[in-house]
Design a protein around this motif. Structure first.
Motif, mmCIF file in Angstrom:
data_model
loop_
_atom_site.group_PDB
_atom_site.id
_atom_site.type_symbol
_atom_site.label_atom_id
_atom_site.label_comp_id
_atom_site.label_asym_id
_atom_site.label_seq_id
_atom_site.Cartn_x
_atom_site.Cartn_y
_atom_site.Cartn_z
ATOM 1 N N THR A 53 0.838 -1.207 0.000
ATOM 2 C CA THR A 53 0.000 0.000 0.000
ATOM 3 C C THR A 53 0.868 1.251 0.000
ATOM 4 O OG1 THR A 53 -1.795 -1.145 1.144
ATOM 5 C CG2 THR A 53 -1.779 1.257 1.286
ATOM 6 N N LYS A 57 0.317 3.224 -3.309
ATOM 7 C CA LYS A 57 -0.608 4.297 -2.938
ATOM 8 C C LYS A 57 -1.959 4.147 -3.667
ATOM 9 C CE LYS A 57 3.066 7.578 -1.873
ATOM 10 N NZ LYS A 57 4.116 6.547 -1.879
ATOM 11 N N PRO A 58 -2.614 2.999 -3.503
ATOM 12 C CA PRO A 58 -3.857 2.737 -4.230
ATOM 13 C C PRO A 58 -5.051 3.493 -3.632
ATOM 14 C CG PRO A 58 -3.456 0.974 -2.690
ATOM 15 C CD PRO A 58 -2.280 1.902 -2.584
ATOM 16 N N LYS A 59 -6.145 3.519 -4.384
ATOM 17 C CA LYS A 59 -7.382 4.124 -3.891
ATOM 18 C C LYS A 59 -7.992 3.251 -2.788
ATOM 19 C CE LYS A 59 -8.328 5.996 -8.487
ATOM 20 N NZ LYS A 59 -9.181 5.856 -9.704
ATOM 21 N N LYS A 60 -7.656 1.955 -2.838
ATOM 22 C CA LYS A 60 -8.295 1.013 -1.924
ATOM 23 C C LYS A 60 -7.337 -0.116 -1.568
ATOM 24 C CE LYS A 60 -12.405 -2.028 -1.889
ATOM 25 N NZ LYS A 60 -13.510 -2.544 -2.736
ATOM 26 N N THR A 61 -7.372 -0.543 -0.322
ATOM 27 C CA THR A 61 -6.592 -1.712 0.107
ATOM 28 C C THR A 61 -7.550 -2.724 0.728
ATOM 29 O OG1 THR A 61 -4.611 -0.400 0.543
ATOM 30 C CG2 THR A 61 -4.751 -2.555 1.616
ATOM 31 N N THR A 62 -7.477 -3.972 0.253
ATOM 32 C CA THR A 62 -8.394 -5.007 0.743
ATOM 33 C C THR A 62 -7.602 -6.203 1.261
ATOM 34 O OG1 THR A 62 -9.992 -4.348 -0.960
ATOM 35 C CG2 THR A 62 -10.377 -6.445 0.166
ATOM 36 N N ASP A 281 -5.431 1.315 -8.514
ATOM 37 C CA ASP A 281 -6.814 1.244 -8.031
ATOM 38 C C ASP A 281 -6.934 0.480 -6.713
ATOM 39 O OD1 ASP A 281 -7.900 2.719 -10.099
ATOM 40 O OD2 ASP A 281 -8.164 0.964 -11.379
ATOM 41 N N GLU A 282 -6.235 -0.641 -6.627
ATOM 42 C CA GLU A 282 -6.392 -1.477 -5.438
ATOM 43 C C GLU A 282 -5.175 -2.361 -5.198
ATOM 44 O OE1 GLU A 282 -9.836 -4.377 -3.495
ATOM 45 O OE2 GLU A 282 -9.462 -4.503 -5.644
ATOM 46 N N ARG A 284 -4.573 -5.817 -3.010
ATOM 47 C CA ARG A 284 -5.447 -6.802 -2.369
ATOM 48 C C ARG A 284 -4.714 -8.116 -2.116
ATOM 49 N NH1 ARG A 284 -11.792 -7.709 -3.683
ATOM 50 N NH2 ARG A 284 -12.152 -9.478 -2.308
#
Length: 356
Positions: A53, A57-62, A281-282, A284
């Motif tokens: 992350t 530097k994504p918009k989302k981390t899952t 974007d993500e 994950r």
């Protein structure tokens, strides 16, 4: 991944569940506080995901997740309907692994339904009930197979032979998972004692070394894993913010939380590992069985990825953590193109190409 938390009443199952999930399940000093199972979904702690992350530097981390199910306390005679009996057993059938909480703490204010603290007796009670339930299940399955086998059906005859082998193991007082038959055949019988087990000793704040050693010995005899934690301390940890938690762990001399140790052990007994997908974007984490090939790993994201799999671009977490940019990895030849036979490894970062 779904893990069922089981044990005798008043051993601290719900307290542990609350600590692991930061939930608020009722925990009281009487049997069967939990009637319907409490369910909590917990993100898998993974420092590699945090590092990815920071890099992308994504918009989302899952994160990957684990589903914990706090199942009602089991008592002697459950296989024949005592306590919550069949209802309890049906909940266990639905989980992937069993986390068996064993009481190692001494507290006169919390009644032990079997008397004093005795991990060997408590484990024996639970195992006996699960074995008896499995034997009853096999008898029903045997009736269905017998007619087909008698009429000459080859598959039914072979299944009946395997069933008898499993029954002999259960009759000897051992769990089905200790039976040396094809794992897929064993899984087809859907037995409670074929599920992997993690023994978790719930200790006092200062653990009794004799009881801890006893639990380790009992687990080894069963070819299982064991760990110990104090659910009271873990409950306190779960209520702290990240900064307070770090300070508390340092002051207590605790290197990793109970949640982290439980999840690492659960991954091991279930034969699981994690790979990552990463981009703007993500970022994950995905959970797969150890030994899964690239198409099967892609299928965890979406079944279409497995069906139309063409190839995977793969690099290791260690390489991206060291070089920080995919462009540098390409220059150094550290991004590989892998086909259908590639076995995805723990820590791989993958990008799948597939056809619609």
């Amino acid at each position: 991944m779904e893990i069922g938390i089981v044990g005798l009443p008043n051993v601290g199952k719900s307290t542990l569940f609350n600590a692991l999930t930061s939930a608020n399940a009722q925990a009281s000093n009487y049997p069967f506080t939990t009637i319907e199972p409490n369910v909590g979904i917990v993100p898998v702690p993974d420092l590699r995901l945090q590092r990815l992350t920071e890099i992308f530097k994504p918009k989302k981390t899952t994160p990957a997740s684990v589903r914990f199910v706090d199942i009602a306390g089991l008592v002697k005679g459950a296989s024949s309907g005592e306590g919550l009996g069949n209802k309890f057993l049906s909940h266990i059938r639905e989980v992937d692994a069993i986390l068996m909480v064993v009481r190692l703490f001494k507290d006169s204010n919390v009644t032990h339904v079997m008397g004093g603290v005795d991990p060997e007796r408590d484990i024996s009670v639970i195992e006996t009930e699960l074995i008896l339930a499995d034997l009853a299940s096999l008898e029903k399955q045997k009736e269905k197979l017998f007619g087909k086998a008698k009429s000459g059906d080859k598959e039914s005859r072979e299944a009946l032979e395997s069933l008898e082998a499993v029954k002999a193991v259960l009759d000897s007082g051992r769990p089905a998972r200790s039976c040396e038959i094809n794992p897929k055949v064993l899984a087809s019988f859907s037995l409670l004692t074929s599920k992997p087990v993690l023994f978790v000793g719930n200790t006092d704040e200062v653990p009794d070394p004799v009881l801890v050693a006893k639990l380790d010995e009992l687990a080894k005899k069963r070819g299982a894993r064991a760990l110990t934690l104090c659910s009271k301390i873990e409950s306190e940890i779960s209520q702290l913010n990240p900064e307070e938690r770090e300070t508390f762990l340092s002051e207590m001399g605790i290197k990793t939380t109970g949640l982290e140790r439980v999840i690492v052990a659960a991954y091991e007994i279930l034969g699981l590992c994690s790979y990552f997908t990463a981009g703007e974007d993500e970022v994950r984490a995905w959970t797969i069985p150890v030994g899964a090939r690239a198409p099967q790993a892609a299928g965890v994201i979406h079944s279409d990825f497995e069906k139309g799999f063409i190839r995977a671009e793969v690099y290791s977490f260690k390489d991206i953590a060291a070089h920080l940019k995919e462009s540098v990895l390409r220059e150094k030849g550290l991004i590989r193109s892998e086909g259908k036979d590639y076995v995805v490894k723990d820590g791989d970062v993958c990008f799948f190409k597939f056809s619609n």
